[in-house]
Design a protein around this motif. Sequence first.
Motif, short mmCIF file in Angstrom:
data_model
loop_
_atom_site.label_atom_id
_atom_site.label_comp_id
_atom_site.label_asym_id
_atom_site.label_seq_id
_atom_site.Cartn_x
_atom_site.Cartn_y
_atom_site.Cartn_z
N MET A 78 -23.34 -6.46 -0.55
CA MET A 78 -23.61 -7.90 -0.40
C MET A 78 -22.43 -8.60 0.26
O MET A 78 -22.59 -9.45 1.14
N THR A 79 -21.24 -8.23 -0.18
CA THR A 79 -20.03 -8.89 0.31
C THR A 79 -19.79 -8.57 1.78
O THR A 79 -19.53 -9.46 2.60
N LEU A 561 -21.81 9.07 -1.59
CA LEU A 561 -22.17 8.62 -2.93
C LEU A 561 -22.85 7.26 -2.86
O LEU A 561 -23.86 7.01 -3.53
N ARG A 562 -22.30 6.38 -2.06
CA ARG A 562 -22.87 5.03 -1.94
C ARG A 562 -24.31 5.09 -1.46
O ARG A 562 -25.20 4.44 -2.03
N MET A 563 -24.56 5.86 -0.42
CA MET A 563 -25.93 5.96 0.09
C MET A 563 -26.86 6.57 -0.96
O MET A 563 -27.97 6.09 -1.17
N ALA A 564 -26.40 7.61 -1.62
CA ALA A 564 -27.24 8.28 -2.61
C ALA A 564 -27.63 7.32 -3.73
O ALA A 564 -28.71 7.43 -4.31
N MET A 565 -26.75 6.38 -4.03
CA MET A 565 -27.04 5.46 -5.12
C MET A 565 -27.99 4.34 -4.68
O MET A 565 -28.59 3.68 -5.52
N ILE A 566 -28.10 4.12 -3.38
CA ILE A 566 -28.85 2.97 -2.89
C ILE A 566 -30.23 3.33 -2.34
O ILE A 566 -31.21 2.66 -2.62
N VAL A 567 -30.30 4.39 -1.54
CA VAL A 567 -31.54 4.70 -0.85
C VAL A 567 -32.67 4.89 -1.86
O VAL A 567 -32.57 5.69 -2.78
N HIS A 693 -22.54 -0.38 8.45
CA HIS A 693 -21.22 -0.60 7.85
C HIS A 693 -21.23 -1.06 6.39
O HIS A 693 -20.48 -0.54 5.57
N PRO A 694 -22.07 -2.02 5.99
CA PRO A 694 -22.04 -2.43 4.59
C PRO A 694 -22.31 -1.27 3.63
O PRO A 694 -21.83 -1.27 2.50
N TRP A 721 -22.66 -8.85 12.20
CA TRP A 721 -23.92 -8.15 11.91
C TRP A 721 -24.78 -8.18 13.17
O TRP A 721 -24.79 -9.18 13.88
N PRO A 722 -25.47 -7.07 13.50
CA PRO A 722 -26.09 -6.95 14.82
C PRO A 722 -27.34 -7.79 15.05
O PRO A 722 -27.99 -7.63 16.08
N CYS A 723 -27.69 -8.65 14.15
CA CYS A 723 -28.91 -9.43 14.35
C CYS A 723 -28.77 -10.75 13.61
O CYS A 723 -28.36 -10.79 12.47
#
Length: 725
Positions: A78-79, A561-567, A693-694, A721-723
């Motif tokens: 979020m940040t 780890l971050r991706m695994a926790m979010i996807v 990136h986030p 951010w790209p959009c």
Amino acid sequence: MDIKNTPEKLLKPYNPQETENRLYSTWEESGVFNPDVCIEKGYTAPDAEPFSIVLPPPNVTGTLHTGHALMLVIEDIMTRYARMQGKRTLWLPGTDHAAIATQSKVEKIIEKEEGKRKTDLGREEFLKRVEKFAQDSHDTIVGQARRMGASLDWSREAFTLDEKRSFAVRTAFKKMFDEGLIYRGHRIVNWDPKGQTVISDDEIVYEERKAKLYTFKYSKDFPIAISTTRPETKVGDTAVAVAKDDERYAQYIGKEYDAVFCGVPIHIKIVADESVEKEFGTGALGVTPAHSQIDAEIAQRHNLPTKQVINEYAKMMVGGENLLGKKTTEAREVIAQWLRDEGLMEKEEEVSQNVSTAERTGAIIEPLPKLQWFINVNKPIASHSGKTLKDLMLEPVKDGKIKIVPEQFERVYMHWITNLRDWCISRQIWYGHRIPVWYKGEEIFCGVEAPEGDGWTQDEDSLDTWFSSGLWTFSTLGWPEITEDFKTYHPTAVLETGYDILPFWVARMILMSTYLLNDIPFKTVYFHGLVRDEKGRKMSKSLGNIVDPITLIDKHGTDALRMAMIVGVGPGNDSNLGEDKIKAYSKFANKLWNITRFVLENTQEIDRENLPALDTEDQQTADELDALLKEITGEMNEYKFYLVTEKLYHYSWHTFADVIIERSKAKIAEKRNSESAQRILIEILPKLLRALHPFMPFVTEELWSLIPEGKNGRMLIVEKWPCSL
RNA sequence: GCGCGAUUAGCUCAGUUGGUAGAGCAAUCCGUUUACACCGGAAAGGUCGCAGGUUCGAGUCCUGCAUCGCGCACCA
């Protein structure tokens, strides 16, 4: 292809261990976690819209677990997203002294290692030990948060028990005291005989156990039989309550009886009360006003005397040698045997019942009458046009001023507030905020500072830890002083936390903020779920399935780890953290690595000042990516990170790599629109890195530093951010 | 007792407003070692818990039921 210009490190697989700590230091030293620095350096416009999150302060009871890791990941996403959108972004860190939890942990350690109790050390020495422990835990936690990549503004770090926060606590207490919202009263409270303190309803854990339900009469000539699982409390009975319309007992209502129950003289009045169910047991209830909440309420309605028969150590206070000084469990057996011997026992049956135990010590709760401090949640408040604290807590959620994600928790919240009772805020523990009340004879003084003059003694009790955490969104910003930070960052944008903490914390923050500031503490509440092991079991010490997030990072890298926790994990949903999933995303980090290598190696000769036109095929590809970015930007704004990550993953791998890059190989080799093919590669890659990136801050920042956009520009963390929607 | 959630491929789970099902992992076959073996391609695998209903059309909406999980209350 000429490999000479390919950065050396791209020739080897991505190595998170070599990258992550280095990049975190670079970010931290550059000061970009601090919004003031971002403005100074021109990364953020001075008049940009503020975005703030306060970190739910981890307890200083040890180390971070996977739940904390998930919290850090979501809030960091979020940040970073807000920062890339150009907002004036503050994520403020801190830790919680966690009064009871920390104190009992240190007590256990001291007892185990030195065989001593806190009273052997004395208040001052014991507190020194707790503070040392808290400091060590704090240092560990802060180090772990850095490993997670959390872009927290460490220059603003707070602690619930530091000087500024203590001042805020005393200020809040005094205001509530002066307005009569805080009162001291004798009430039946949840007493923890092991921890020797009161605990709140929320610190109770119910455990289902087998118990015996005894049915008996007090004496041979007593007309009504009653049932109980706790016969030892019956020496404290002062009445028997029956339903108003129960014909069986109508003739006895109002009569009084004397009996000698297991050697203890008792005086019982028969009363009719609405809380009694005819169908339950014998339809008659022995009223024990000192040792049951419900019974105390019945006693109040009928003006019955209260007789305490069990003390703070869960031992009997009355009776002869057979009872006096015995533990409640022993006394229970003694009385049951006496009932059998006297022929008074009518029935003994096995039942399963929920036993209240203390969350921290595991002891069985003993309801006792005690003098404690409470916050009155039902008193009309003059300064809030006659509304009660309950009203203040309900309104912002009902009006939609505070949104709860996922929505179903709004009902849970409403339900909880509606059934809320006065909040017992005093605790008989040493570690915490001491109650700012002083006594001198009959005089009572409540103040932010100690009273002038001699002879005053301060209240021995300390405050429930949630009192100070309730102030967290604004005590961290300097309140009660009206600072620039307070004016800029309050109310905060999002409160992100686990759903299990809704009643404890979220409700109390809303209470404190609406009452003290006349404002909401946050606009959105985002709840994450529980992190379970790969088989879907709750992580627990006894199962031995606790996973340390730092171990996983050492093995697979933080981004993985971050991706695994979010996807694929929506808000409020529990998730299973399996190592296979983490591995899959560490492969993904490497895939991005190689994608970048390919793009760099194949686009070196392209003239960036004078880009060639895209052919129809590549133009369509470019449009598709823009459509995707638009779609995920909308989802970012709705906190649907589980969809965004899945789409970015899929696009990067199965569209960009498998289709677009493969196609470009052929086009470049055959010299068929090869310039268009090269241009589309250098257009897509930077956009993808920005969007990823986030979620994967390390690998994307590292790759960014290797491509022309990053080499010649700012760090990715402060890029756009790209959009823009 | 009240409430909430879940039930989709062997496993773990996605599936935005209804248009005849998707991912990761595992398993099968083929290929590739000059972006990446932390690779590519192909095929396989599901009566979307059960029973009704609304609809031209339901994994998706409605009703009922079952099983599992969670929260709250009760616990004489």
